[in-house]
Motif scaffolding. Structure first.
Motif, PDB file in Angstrom:
ATOM      1  N   LEU A  12     -11.088   2.144   6.167  1.00  0.00           N
ATOM      2  CA  LEU A  12     -12.203   1.220   6.376  1.00  0.00           C
ATOM      3  C   LEU A  12     -11.692  -0.136   6.856  1.00  0.00           C
ATOM      4  O   LEU A  12     -12.274  -0.744   7.761  1.00  0.00           O
ATOM      5  N   ALA A  13     -10.602  -0.596   6.276  1.00  0.00           N
ATOM      6  CA  ALA A  13     -10.007  -1.866   6.706  1.00  0.00           C
ATOM      7  C   ALA A  13      -9.507  -1.767   8.143  1.00  0.00           C
ATOM      8  O   ALA A  13      -9.675  -2.696   8.943  1.00  0.00           O
ATOM      9  N   THR A  14      -8.901  -0.629   8.463  1.00  0.00           N
ATOM     10  CA  THR A  14      -8.428  -0.402   9.833  1.00  0.00           C
ATOM     11  C   THR A  14      -9.588  -0.389  10.811  1.00  0.00           C
ATOM     12  O   THR A  14      -9.478  -0.899  11.932  1.00  0.00           O
ATOM     13  N   LEU A  15     -10.716   0.183  10.391  1.00  0.00           N
ATOM     14  CA  LEU A  15     -11.903   0.239  11.239  1.00  0.00           C
ATOM     15  C   LEU A  15     -12.394  -1.157  11.587  1.00  0.00           C
ATOM     16  O   LEU A  15     -12.716  -1.444  12.750  1.00  0.00           O
ATOM     17  N   HIS A  16     -12.437  -2.046  10.617  1.00  0.00           N
ATOM     18  CA  HIS A  16     -12.885  -3.415  10.872  1.00  0.00           C
ATOM     19  C   HIS A  16     -11.937  -4.118  11.851  1.00  0.00           C
ATOM     20  O   HIS A  16     -12.391  -4.859  12.733  1.00  0.00           O
ATOM     21  N   THR A  17     -10.654  -3.858  11.708  1.00  0.00           N
ATOM     22  CA  THR A  17      -9.677  -4.433  12.646  1.00  0.00           C
ATOM     23  C   THR A  17      -9.918  -3.899  14.053  1.00  0.00           C
ATOM     24  O   THR A  17      -9.897  -4.642  15.041  1.00  0.00           O
ATOM     25  N   LEU A  18     -10.153  -2.597  14.132  1.00  0.00           N
ATOM     26  CA  LEU A  18     -10.403  -1.955  15.419  1.00  0.00           C
ATOM     27  C   LEU A  18     -11.667  -2.506  16.076  1.00  0.00           C
ATOM     28  O   LEU A  18     -11.681  -2.764  17.294  1.00  0.00           O
TER      29      LEU A  18
END
Length: 321
Positions: free
Chosen positions: A268-274
């Protein structure tokens, strides 16, 4: 929407046409180096046949990208013009085919003005809205290409693309997110606020739909999946919403947490970065200035491969033999 995602990740687009940014640059640089060698050899061969000396200036990767990007914007002009009135799927497919072609092809061997028209015509077939070739070309004022040349270029383009012509765009997953957001609002938002949020997400969806063209005006569809781009367009719209009462970013953040609640927190954190990465790409779209492009186009014409120039001695020699 799950069916779309599953279909995409088993497709040639996912397996062969999505890159890491550094890998994409590496391919372009190597392709440009190889093209420069081929073009230089063609002029050397021309020199031997004509007994004349030629001084040519070759096109760099950066110059090619500016020239390609400028003519890429003309796809929108053609597709949305009164003479064609082609829908957004043909426009998006044309742009994606054109992008893929110039990953490895060179403007020193293939004229982008002609490749634009070829990709649009090819896309009408792919999207099952085919126009007869003569009818298509007759709609273009001062058309720069003959029907036979267009058919030749169509084969060249499809060969460069390894005949992988199935494409997926963000429009369908974006509509899926829009429907899912409505369901989320109906289930979790108090009755008194439902109508406000339903209208707000409709406005957000409309704006995000328009942003897909921005995403297609750079390398975004070569770096990210359609569903990632779709969600990023919604996120970009919510992030840049100037109405403090709409609270769209807050709503979208809660929706994303709910939609992906079964995922590992790190994902989920990676998704926000993406989403922020894609948003930055969407926000920095810049079409090169006509004056700058004119200089590059003149340079490209001046070094255009003699192998592909019908008036050259080399071309005539090749045809003769």
């Amino acid at each position: 929407m799950e069916d779309f995602v599953d279909s995409f990740y088993s497709s040639s687009q996912s397996n062969h046409w999505i890159y890491k940014a550094d890998k994409l640059l590496e391919i372009r640089q190597k392709s440009n180096e190889a093209a420069c060698e081929r073009v230089k050899k063609s002029w050397d061969d021309e020199s031997k046949l004509s007994n004349l000396k030629y001084n040519i200036n070759l096109i760099s990767v950066e110059e090619q990208m500016k020239l390609v990007r400028f003519y890429e914007s003309k796809i929108k002009t053609y597709c949305r013009s009164e003479m064609f009135q082609l829908d957004r799927n043909i426009e998006a497919t044309s742009m994606l085919l054109y992008k893929r072609f110039y990953i490895s092809a060179s403007v020193m061997e293939y004229d982008p003005k002609l490749i634009v028209l070829t990709c649009i015509f090819l896309s009408t077939k792919i999207e099952h809205q085919q126009v007869a070739l003569v009818e298509f070309l007759n709609k273009i004022p001062r058309c720069p290409i003959t029907p036979n040349d267009m058919l030749d270029l169509e084969l060249i383009v499809t060969t460069h693309l390894n005949f992988e012509l199935m494409v997926y765009h963000p429009y369908w997953p974006l509509h899926g997110y829009f429907l899912d957001l409505q369901s989320y609002i109906q289930e979790f938002i108090p009755v008194a606020m439902k109508q406000h949020y339903l209208q707000a997400i409709y406005n957000m969806y409309t704006t995000a739909t328009g942003l897909i063209f921005n995403a297609y005006m750079n390398d975004t569809p070569l770096l990210y999946s359609p569903s990632q781009i779709a969600l990023a367009c919604l996120h970009f719209t919510a992030t840049n919403d100037k109405d403090p009462k709409s609270k769209m970013l807050q709503l979208l953040s809660k929706y994303i947490s709910w939609r992906f609640k079964s995922q590992d927190p790190t994902i989920l954190a990676t998704l926000h970065t993406l989403l922020n990465e894609i948003g930055n790409l969407i926000g920095e779209v810049k079409i090169p200035e006509r004056e700058e492009v004119a200089v590059i186009a003149k340079k490209a014409d001046g070094c255009f491969s003699r192998t592909f120039t019908p008036s050259s001695l080399l071309y005539k020699n090749i045809i003769h033999h």
